[in-house]
Design an enzyme around this catalytic site. Structure first.
Site, short mmCIF file in Angstrom:
data_model
loop_
_atom_site.label_atom_id
_atom_site.label_comp_id
_atom_site.label_asym_id
_atom_site.label_seq_id
_atom_site.Cartn_x
_atom_site.Cartn_y
_atom_site.Cartn_z
N ASP A 1 8.88 29.57 -40.36
CA ASP A 1 7.79 30.41 -41.17
C ASP A 1 7.80 31.79 -40.84
OD1 ASP A 1 5.39 31.08 -42.28
OD2 ASP A 1 4.51 29.29 -41.86
N HIS A 2 8.10 32.62 -41.83
CA HIS A 2 8.31 33.82 -41.37
C HIS A 2 7.18 34.66 -41.14
CE1 HIS A 2 7.21 34.79 -45.57
NE2 HIS A 2 6.64 35.84 -45.50
N HIS B 1 1.74 28.70 -44.90
CA HIS B 1 1.47 29.82 -43.99
C HIS B 1 -0.09 29.59 -43.39
CE1 HIS B 1 5.18 31.60 -45.25
NE2 HIS B 1 4.87 32.06 -46.64
#
Length: 490
Positions: free
Chosen positions: A180-181, A243
């Site tokens: 999950d950047h 996110h």
């Protein structure tokens, strides 16, 4: 499920599947360039790109060079560094449906491998299990290998379980790094430092002192050519599951025993399992789904979602939720989550509003509550708002006003280069540090909660409500908070 700790050994080979795709060109190659520029890639590390495109190594290096030149700031570009990076890079076309090409890819990996290997599957999730099966069949997925998977994994809980089962048939859980950047962003790291590195905040970080929490992830863009994907996904699957719930976990979790993968992930999982379900009986009052219509963003006219898509759709481009974490720390504190496309500004922030003072000694002076805002983008900033005396003689009594104590991270650390998220994530994956990656049980717990909301929408037959592009979503999102005496921060 608690995977065993992974022995950290730096990889000597990075294999990127989907290496000609948009993510690779926008994020991955510029991040590898940044690491190379700062001398953070081991001299022996080789990079192998693979995709279905029939290219030779020279063609692929030309693509990489173009991506770096487009996406790296001019002030940071160095042709010598780029040449050295390109010298590490090779390419082999392959297709999971073509056994011969996969065998050739395997032979290339065997020839390049001189230590640990990281496989980054920058592809659609449906290819994760076939790629892992092919690697396993060729003996290329044993000890000393690890695999990066891009989220969101699956479309719902059932598909996530199927994909995870397919991957972990070949790679045990300790060697699966789910990306999950957002977890690689500097601001997210600073949230942990703020909470657990300062004696000032942790004693106040609970229901006794905090009245509400708002987490906003707003975008000004529309679907930007991703209409087919987005219409199958929507804001709930694309952003909330992916996110927003991770940001919620980092905001609400208990202090881990230490900053290491298992301890951090265990605390995040406890938050997800403490989330109060939102089902058919609650969706009408605790959630709002919206879909943007034509409007204006930054003074420019933009089309509506259906105009961009070209057909009718009930896919949501905006979601607002009122969530509750049912544990001792947060009992009774609402967590307002909001995300959407075509909103007035691009911002990601976590806003904590503290409770009012129990008694004001200043007579009729209106006291604004203290608040703490942690902004992650477009610029990283921490803002603490306090009440202060307004300058003057105050012959009729003191006057107070709210002031902000700001920490602008760009200004404070101007001498430090701001690293893209994938620089940190790649370096951690290459070195075998899984702290900032998502564990299987986290992913599935998030899907279980999100599936409950989606099922509630279906059973209640709730269609997304229209909102004009350039506004903060449907008016019902404002009403959802105002019913409880709260207002969204804008």
């Amino acid at each position: 499920m608690t995977p065993t700790s992974l022995t950290r050994t730096s990889a000597s080979l990075l294999v990127i599947f989907g290496a000609t795709g948009d993510l690779a060109q926008r994020m991955l190659f510029p991040s590898l360039y940044g690491l190379a520029r700062d001398g953070l890639l081991a001299p022996a590390l080789r990079i192998l790109g693979t995709a279905r495109s029939e290219l030779d190594a020279a063609d692929f290096r030309h693509i990489v060079a173009g991506a770096v030149q487009r996406h790296v700031p001019a002030a940071e570009f160095d042709a010598t560094v780029l040449e050295a990076l390109l010298a590490r890079i090779d390419y082999r076309s392959a297709d999971t449906a073509d056994a011969a090409s996969m065998q050739q890819l395997g032979d290339t990996i065997t020839g390049l491998r001189h230590g640990d290997v990281v496989y980054h599957l920058s592809t659609a999730p449906r290819f994760y299990a076939p790629i892992c099966d092919a690697l396993g069949a060729q003996g290329l997925a044993g000890e000393g290998t690890r695999v990066l998977l891009e989220k969101p994994i699956g479309h719902d809980l059932a598909s996530a379980i199927a994909i995870n089962d397919g991957v972990t048939r070949v790679f045990d859980e300790a060697r699966v790094f789910r990306v999950d950047h957002y977890l690689g962003k500097e601001g997210v790291q600073n949230l942990l430092a703020l909470r657990f590195g300062n004696a000032l905040f942790e004693p106040l970080w609970n229901a006794r002192h905090i009245q509400q929490v708002q987490i906003t992830l707003a975008e000004t863009v529309g679907v930007e050519g991703r209409g087919d994907y987005y219409d199958h996904s929507g804001a709930m699957r694309d952003m909330v599951q992916n996110h927003l719930l991770q940001l919620l976990c980092l905001t609400a979790m208990e202090p881990p025993s230490q900053f290491e993968p298992t301890a951090v992930r265990n605390e995040k999982l406890k938050v997800l399992r403490s989330l109060r379900p939102i089902g058919a009986a609650q969706v009408a009052t605790e959630t709002v789904a919206g879909q943007y219509t034509a409007g204006a963003v930054n003074g420019q006219p933009v089309p509506g979602y259906l105009d961009e898509l070209g057909h009718a759709s009930r896919t949501e481009t905006f979601v607002a939720l009122r969530a509750h974490v049912d544990n001792w720390r947060w009992s009774g504190v609402p967590f307002y989550l909001r995300t959407g496309k075509r909103l007035p500004s691009r911002t990601t922030e976590i806003h904590l509003q503290f409770r009012a003072v129990p008694h004001s000694i200043f007579g009729g002076v209106q006291m604004a509550p203290n608040s703490l805002t942690i902004r992650l983008q477009p610029q990283e900033q921490i803002e603490l708002r306090l009440m202060s005396k307004t300058p003057g003689l105050d012959r009729a009594g003191p006057r107070l006003s709210q002031v902000a104590l700001d920490l602008d991270m760009h200004e404070e650390f101007a001498a430090h280069r701001r690293r893209p998220a994938y620089e940190r994530l790649y370096l951690d994956a290459i070195e075998g540090n899984g702290t900032l990656f998502v564990r299987r049980d986290e992913t599935e717990a998030a899907w279980e909660w999100v599936d409950g909301v989606l099922d509630g929408w279906r059973h209640a037959d709730l269609a997304p409500r229209p909102y004009a592009a350039g506004t903060w979503g449907p008016s019902s999102a404002l009403a959802m908070a105002e019913r409880h005496g709260h207002s969204w921060r804008e």
